[in-house]
Design a protein around this motif. Structure first.
Motif, PDB file in Angstrom:
ATOM      1  N   SER A  42       0.006  38.841  34.803  1.00 22.69           N
ATOM      2  CA  SER A  42       1.293  38.461  35.391  1.00 22.69           C
ATOM      3  C   SER A  42       1.551  39.219  36.676  1.00 22.69           C
ATOM      4  O   SER A  42       1.436  40.445  36.739  1.00 22.69           O
ATOM      5  CB  SER A  42       2.428  38.737  34.392  1.00 22.69           C
ATOM      6  N   GLY A  43       1.927  38.453  37.690  1.00 24.63           N
ATOM      7  CA  GLY A  43       2.451  39.053  38.909  1.00 24.63           C
ATOM      8  C   GLY A  43       3.953  39.236  38.765  1.00 24.63           C
ATOM      9  O   GLY A  43       4.480  39.403  37.667  1.00 24.63           O
ATOM     10  N   GLN A  44       4.659  39.181  39.866  1.00 26.31           N
ATOM     11  CA  GLN A  44       6.111  39.377  39.831  1.00 26.31           C
ATOM     12  C   GLN A  44       6.791  38.245  39.065  1.00 26.31           C
ATOM     13  O   GLN A  44       6.634  37.076  39.387  1.00 26.31           O
ATOM     14  CB  GLN A  44       6.665  39.421  41.257  1.00 26.31           C
ATOM     15  N   VAL A  45       7.528  38.584  38.021  1.00 25.51           N
ATOM     16  CA  VAL A  45       8.350  37.632  37.272  1.00 25.51           C
ATOM     17  C   VAL A  45       9.672  38.312  36.949  1.00 25.51           C
ATOM     18  O   VAL A  45       9.800  39.533  37.005  1.00 25.51           O
ATOM     19  CB  VAL A  45       7.666  37.161  35.964  1.00 25.51           C
ATOM     20  N   LEU A  46      10.665  37.514  36.581  1.00 24.19           N
ATOM     21  CA  LEU A  46      12.010  38.031  36.347  1.00 24.19           C
ATOM     22  C   LEU A  46      12.499  37.627  34.961  1.00 24.19           C
ATOM     23  O   LEU A  46      11.850  36.866  34.247  1.00 24.19           O
ATOM     24  CB  LEU A  46      12.966  37.504  37.423  1.00 24.19           C
ATOM     25  N   GLY A  47      13.655  38.143  34.590  1.00 18.23           N
ATOM     26  CA  GLY A  47      14.368  37.672  33.407  1.00 18.23           C
ATOM     27  C   GLY A  47      13.608  37.826  32.110  1.00 18.23           C
ATOM     28  O   GLY A  47      12.972  38.848  31.834  1.00 18.23           O
ATOM     29  N   ASP A  48      13.660  36.763  31.290  1.00 13.54           N
ATOM     30  CA  ASP A  48      13.046  36.795  29.955  1.00 13.54           C
ATOM     31  C   ASP A  48      11.544  37.012  30.016  1.00 13.54           C
ATOM     32  O   ASP A  48      10.964  37.658  29.137  1.00 13.54           O
ATOM     33  CB  ASP A  48      13.336  35.477  29.211  1.00 13.54           C
ATOM     34  N   THR A  49      10.898  36.484  31.046  1.00 15.58           N
ATOM     35  CA  THR A  49       9.443  36.655  31.162  1.00 15.58           C
ATOM     36  C   THR A  49       9.097  38.130  31.322  1.00 15.58           C
ATOM     37  O   THR A  49       8.176  38.645  30.680  1.00 15.58           O
ATOM     38  CB  THR A  49       8.905  35.858  32.363  1.00 15.58           C
ATOM     39  N   PRO A 104       8.589  48.827  32.588  1.00 16.73           N
ATOM     40  CA  PRO A 104       9.909  48.233  32.359  1.00 16.73           C
ATOM     41  C   PRO A 104      10.054  46.888  33.068  1.00 16.73           C
ATOM     42  O   PRO A 104       9.348  46.598  34.046  1.00 16.73           O
ATOM     43  CB  PRO A 104      10.871  49.271  32.962  1.00 16.73           C
ATOM     44  N   PRO A 105      10.963  46.024  32.593  1.00 19.62           N
ATOM     45  CA  PRO A 105      11.184  44.728  33.245  1.00 19.62           C
ATOM     46  C   PRO A 105      11.512  44.862  34.733  1.00 19.62           C
ATOM     47  O   PRO A 105      11.094  44.031  35.546  1.00 19.62           O
ATOM     48  CB  PRO A 105      12.367  44.142  32.464  1.00 19.62           C
ATOM     49  N   ALA A 106      12.258  45.906  35.103  1.00 15.66           N
ATOM     50  CA  ALA A 106      12.612  46.083  36.516  1.00 15.66           C
ATOM     51  C   ALA A 106      11.378  46.331  37.376  1.00 15.66           C
ATOM     52  O   ALA A 106      11.302  45.872  38.517  1.00 15.66           O
ATOM     53  CB  ALA A 106      13.596  47.245  36.664  1.00 15.66           C
ATOM     54  N   THR A 107      10.394  47.042  36.829  1.00 17.04           N
ATOM     55  CA  THR A 107       9.152  47.290  37.575  1.00 17.04           C
ATOM     56  C   THR A 107       8.377  45.993  37.765  1.00 17.04           C
ATOM     57  O   THR A 107       7.827  45.738  38.841  1.00 17.04           O
ATOM     58  CB  THR A 107       8.279  48.314  36.817  1.00 17.04           C
ATOM     59  N   ILE A 108       8.328  45.160  36.723  1.00 20.74           N
ATOM     60  CA  ILE A 108       7.628  43.869  36.825  1.00 20.74           C
ATOM     61  C   ILE A 108       8.324  42.977  37.853  1.00 20.74           C
ATOM     62  O   ILE A 108       7.676  42.225  38.580  1.00 20.74           O
ATOM     63  CB  ILE A 108       7.576  43.189  35.448  1.00 20.74           C
ATOM     64  N   ALA A 109       9.648  43.071  37.927  1.00 16.92           N
ATOM     65  CA  ALA A 109      10.398  42.241  38.878  1.00 16.92           C
ATOM     66  C   ALA A 109      10.196  42.688  40.317  1.00 16.92           C
ATOM     67  O   ALA A 109      10.553  41.954  41.243  1.00 16.92           O
ATOM     68  CB  ALA A 109      11.886  42.270  38.530  1.00 16.92           C
ATOM     69  N   GLN A 110       9.621  43.884  40.528  1.00 20.82           N
ATOM     70  CA  GLN A 110       9.444  44.409  41.885  1.00 20.82           C
ATOM     71  C   GLN A 110       7.978  44.467  42.314  1.00 20.82           C
ATOM     72  O   GLN A 110       7.647  45.085  43.316  1.00 20.82           O
ATOM     73  CB  GLN A 110      10.040  45.814  41.973  1.00 20.82           C
ATOM     74  N   LEU A 111       7.087  43.828  41.572  1.00 18.64           N
ATOM     75  CA  LEU A 111       5.668  43.873  41.930  1.00 18.64           C
ATOM     76  C   LEU A 111       5.417  43.186  43.272  1.00 18.64           C
ATOM     77  O   LEU A 111       6.013  42.144  43.576  1.00 18.64           O
ATOM     78  CB  LEU A 111       4.840  43.183  40.840  1.00 18.64           C
ATOM     79  N   SER A 112       4.525  43.747  44.044  1.00 10.14           N
ATOM     80  CA  SER A 112       4.122  43.140  45.314  1.00 10.14           C
ATOM     81  C   SER A 112       3.008  42.126  45.061  1.00 10.14           C
ATOM     82  O   SER A 112       2.410  42.088  43.984  1.00 10.14           O
ATOM     83  CB  SER A 112       3.632  44.216  46.279  1.00 10.14           C
ATOM     84  N   SER A 113       2.732  41.322  46.078  1.00 11.08           N
ATOM     85  CA  SER A 113       1.653  40.351  45.965  1.00 11.08           C
ATOM     86  C   SER A 113       0.329  41.083  45.750  1.00 11.08           C
ATOM     87  O   SER A 113       0.002  42.026  46.478  1.00 11.08           O
ATOM     88  CB  SER A 113       1.573  39.504  47.229  1.00 11.08           C
ATOM     89  N   GLY A 114      -0.404  40.658  44.727  1.00 10.36           N
ATOM     90  CA  GLY A 114      -1.671  41.304  44.397  1.00 10.36           C
ATOM     91  C   GLY A 114      -1.553  42.333  43.298  1.00 10.36           C
ATOM     92  O   GLY A 114      -2.570  42.766  42.769  1.00 10.36           O
ATOM     93  N   GLN A 115      -0.336  42.721  42.941  1.00  7.50           N
ATOM     94  CA  GLN A 115      -0.126  43.654  41.838  1.00  7.50           C
ATOM     95  C   GLN A 115       0.147  42.867  40.560  1.00  7.50           C
ATOM     96  O   GLN A 115       0.951  41.927  40.570  1.00  7.50           O
ATOM     97  CB  GLN A 115       1.039  44.597  42.126  1.00  7.50           C
ATOM     98  N   PHE A 116      -0.503  43.271  39.480  1.00  7.58           N
ATOM     99  CA  PHE A 116      -0.405  42.518  38.231  1.00  7.58           C
ATOM    100  C   PHE A 116      -0.269  43.473  37.042  1.00  7.58           C
ATOM    101  O   PHE A 116      -0.755  44.602  37.076  1.00  7.58           O
ATOM    102  CB  PHE A 116      -1.640  41.629  38.036  1.00  7.58           C
ATOM    103  N   VAL A 117       0.399  42.972  36.017  1.00  8.64           N
ATOM    104  CA  VAL A 117       0.495  43.682  34.739  1.00  8.64           C
ATOM    105  C   VAL A 117       0.073  42.710  33.643  1.00  8.64           C
ATOM    106  O   VAL A 117       0.021  41.496  33.861  1.00  8.64           O
ATOM    107  CB  VAL A 117       1.925  44.194  34.467  1.00  8.64           C
ATOM    108  N   GLY A 118      -0.210  43.233  32.462  1.00 10.59           N
ATOM    109  CA  GLY A 118      -0.547  42.331  31.369  1.00 10.59           C
ATOM    110  C   GLY A 118      -1.409  42.983  30.313  1.00 10.59           C
ATOM    111  O   GLY A 118      -1.508  44.219  30.222  1.00 10.59           O
ATOM    112  N   MET A 119      -2.021  42.124  29.510  1.00 12.91           N
ATOM    113  CA  MET A 119      -2.874  42.551  28.399  1.00 12.91           C
ATOM    114  C   MET A 119      -4.103  41.652  28.364  1.00 12.91           C
ATOM    115  O   MET A 119      -4.030  40.475  28.715  1.00 12.91           O
ATOM    116  CB  MET A 119      -2.132  42.406  27.076  1.00 12.91           C
ATOM    117  N   VAL A 120      -5.219  42.217  27.930  1.00 15.21           N
ATOM    118  CA  VAL A 120      -6.424  41.422  27.729  1.00 15.21           C
ATOM    119  C   VAL A 120      -6.812  41.474  26.255  1.00 15.21           C
ATOM    120  O   VAL A 120      -6.449  42.416  25.538  1.00 15.21           O
ATOM    121  CB  VAL A 120      -7.598  41.918  28.604  1.00 15.21           C
ATOM    122  N   ALA A 121      -7.510  40.461  25.829  1.00 16.80           N
ATOM    123  CA  ALA A 121      -8.004  40.412  24.445  1.00 16.80           C
ATOM    124  C   ALA A 121      -9.467  40.839  24.431  1.00 16.80           C
ATOM    125  O   ALA A 121     -10.213  40.576  25.377  1.00 16.80           O
ATOM    126  CB  ALA A 121      -7.852  38.998  23.888  1.00 16.80           C
TER     127      ALA A 121
END
Length: 637
Positions: free
Chosen positions: A518-525, A563-580
């Motif tokens: 996930s790149g920058q997303v807001l709210g429930d995501t 935190p959700p606020a950090t995810i909402a402030q990601l720059s282009s090319g920055q990603f967070v998430g999980m792998v299986a």
């Protein structure tokens, strides 16, 4: 140790040490200026006798030794000083008197010799020396009150929210590996984003411009083709991804046992589009296939019906279209089984239409409610049931669509070991509702055919997934893993999924996907992602200032790693998430918060050398219109 008696005793020791410092400095001054004090009558015989005994210790043999010893005692007294911390004490207020004091203390003689006349050198030396001592005392006192602000660095707590990430390159015959850069504390480290099990599905989320396609999806396409995957690509902004796939296939064709053929479906540029009938009778084995095709096309054209499935005026049009499709599949061995024929047949008068449809026993149960309403004169009910289907399907009546949909130049079994394929289907953002419904039908048929045993490994890539309706995506994710089908879904936001697929379906998709990037997303995501990544142990420090003292407290507690606020402030090319991971390749560090590293110069160079997708044919407008008007003739014509 913190009792009042002990604290009072400590203060007395510090006061005594400071007194000893000034006493030694006073003796040094008395000895240095003895002649000066004798001249003004400030000496005494018993003092001289006492100092003779002190001088024999050797402490006053060397001026520098005496000054350093006195200064040492002063610093010891200052180390134990406990002044009330104040946010108003500036660092400059400490450094300036400290520097002045040290200069005056150690260079008093040099200053006085050069600035004062001979008779004033000795008293001037004593004055400057003691003035330096006082300045050092002032600086030390302020230092005990100074509030160090180092703990306030990183007001957004970014340093505390870092955690170890995978730095190993873990490869296998299916993996997608992306180089990354991440922060661990104050250090910048290199790592790898290893999607070693893409068959557990990949969800790529991010707002427009977050870099979903450029940093993630393009690498999924190129790396999977390089590893011998057959592939389907839903290219929302045709031909951004299709060109990448085509040129990647050109460069990696030798890596396949049977080189895949490249096919495109594009309703805007028919010269570069192949033709394919999604209702190919050979791929429909029973009436449930017709029912699924009908549901897909109708819900794709009426997205608001998705949340109303089961209602009478939703199910009736779907059953009607199902009946028409299955009749054409059975009539003359499916000679006329195509979507344009379905649309045209639905326009036939009820007398002729029902008489023909009743000839097929398998659809008797589907058309019986319509025939009954017609025979009993319930014209309004009949129109309500059928008009919805006719009006909806009429939106697909266009020369371009009829041309592409009426004939098959390739089959949709893209992972057939004997005939592997790379299929790209393009949409147009300005016509996405109509085109999306037809493409949904293609996708529905493709997923039925690829999700079978003993086929090649395949990769399904859906850019801007919510722009199409895919009935059964949750089932595909859940069951296709064993058949080596990788599914990649590009989504802007969870709310987009809820809007187009409904809350229940959106939750199923989010909760069944194994790999999330996930790149920058807001709210429930952002909240869902933050909860999914979990918590890490973080340091917590607090400061309390009251009338009597300033206190600090240090603690450790679990808090959100991202935190959700950090995810909402990601720059282009920055990603967070999980792998299986996989039973054969375990990954302990599944979570990531990193920047994916692209070689921009290399990508730009590759794109400059890209070859255009070749033309399939040279068409003129008359051929397209001629094909379109042919469908207005009776079927037996």
């Amino acid at each position: 140790m913190g009792t009042g008696e002990n604290l009072e005793g400590l203060r007395k020791i510090l006061d005594f040490t400071r007194l000893a410092s000034i006493l030694i400095l006073s003796i040094h001054g008395y000895l240095i200026a003895y002649d000066f004090f004798s001249g003004i009558g400030w000496t005494h015989e018993w003092i001289d006798t006492l100092l003779e005994q002190v001088v024999r210790t050797g402490l006053f043999d060397n001026k520098l030794k005496t000054l350093l010893f006195s200064l040492g005692l002063l610093l010891i007294s200052l180390i134990g000083a406990k002044g009330k911390k104040s946010v108003n004490v500036k660092l400059g207020w400490i450094i300036l008197p400290g520097v002045i004091g040290l200069l005056c203390y150690f260079f008093a003689e040099w200053i006085c010799v050069r600035l004062l006349r001979l008779g004033m050198v000795v008293p001037g030396y004593l004055l400057v020396l003691f003035l330096g001592w006082i300045f050092i005392l002032v600086a030390g006192g302020r230092l005990s009150r100074y509030l160090w602000r180092g703990w306030e660095k990183g007001v957004f707590n970014h340093l505390n929210e870092t955690f170890p990430q995978e730095e190993r390159l873990l490869e296998n015959e299916f993996s997608i590996n992306l180089p990354t850069r991440y922060r661990l504390g104050s250090k910048l480290k290199s790592g790898w984003l290893n999607i070693i099990n893409p068959f557990r599905a990949i969800l790529v989320t991010g707002t427009p411009g977050s870099g979903k396609s450029y940093f993630v999806i393009r690498h999924i396409i190129t790396q999977h083709i390089a590893k011998g995957f057959s592939m389907f690509i839903y290219d929302f902004k045709y031909d951004d991804l299709s060109r990448i796939a085509y040129n990647s296939l050109l460069g990696n064709g030798a890596k396949f046992k049977v080189k895949p053929e490249f096919f495109t479906i594009n309703f805007d540029d028919l010269d570069r589009s192949h033709r394919c009938n999604p209702l190919e009778p050979a791929t429909m084995f029973d009436i449930t296939d017709a029912s699924e095709s009908s549901r897909t096309i109708m819900l794709g054209l009426n997205r608001e019906w998705i949340r109303k499935q089961g209602d009478f005026f939703v199910e009736s049009p779907i059953n009607f279209v199902t009946a028409v499709i299955w009749f054409l599949k059975k009539y003359r061995h499916g000679k006329y089984c195509s979507l344009p024929h379905v649309i045209e047949m639905m326009q036939v008068d009820y007398d002729k239409l029902f008489s023909v449809l009743r000839l097929e026993a398998e659809i008797e149960v589907l058309i019986n409610p319509f025939v009954s309403a017609y025979l009993h004169g319930a014209a309004e009910q009949l129109e309500g049931q059928i008009a919805s289907a006719k009006i909806t399907m009429a939106r697909l009546s266009s020369p371009q669509l009829y041309f592409v949909l009426s004939h098959s130049e390739f089959t949709l079994d893209l992972n057939n070991p004997k005939e592997p394929k790379v299929i790209c289907m393009g949409n147009n953002p300005q016509k996405q509702q109509v085109y999306g419904a037809v493409l949904s039908l293609y996708i529905s048929r493709i997923t039925k055919l690829v999700n079978r045993k003993n086929q090649l490994k395949s990769s399904l890539v859906f850019d801007e997934f919510p722009t199409i309706y895919f009935n059964g995506i949750d089932s595909l994710i859940a069951t296709a893993r064993s058949n080596k089908v990788s599914t990649t879904l590009g989504v802007q936001d969870y709310s987009q999924l809820k809007k187009d697929y409904g809350r229940e379906q959106a939750e199923v998709i989010m909760n069944t996907v194994g790999n999330i990037v996930s790149g920058q997303v807001l709210g429930d995501t952002a909240k869902q992602l933050s909860d999914r990544i979990g918590k890490i142990m973080q340091n917590r420090r607090s400061m309390t200032i009251n009338a009597g003292d300033t206190s600090f407290s240090h603690s450790k507690q679990l808090d959100m790693a991202v935190p959700p606020a950090t995810i909402a402030q990601l720059s282009s090319g920055q990603f967070v998430g999980m792998v299986a991971d996989d039973p054969q390749q375990k990954i302990a560090l599944k979570a990531f918060h990193c920047e994916i590293i692209n070689d921009h110069a290399k990508i730009a160079s590759e794109e400059k050398s890209f070859r255009e997708i070749p033309k399939v044919r040279n068409l003129d407008r008359e051929e397209i219109i001629e094909n379109y008007t042919w469908f207005s003739y009776p079927i037996d014509a």
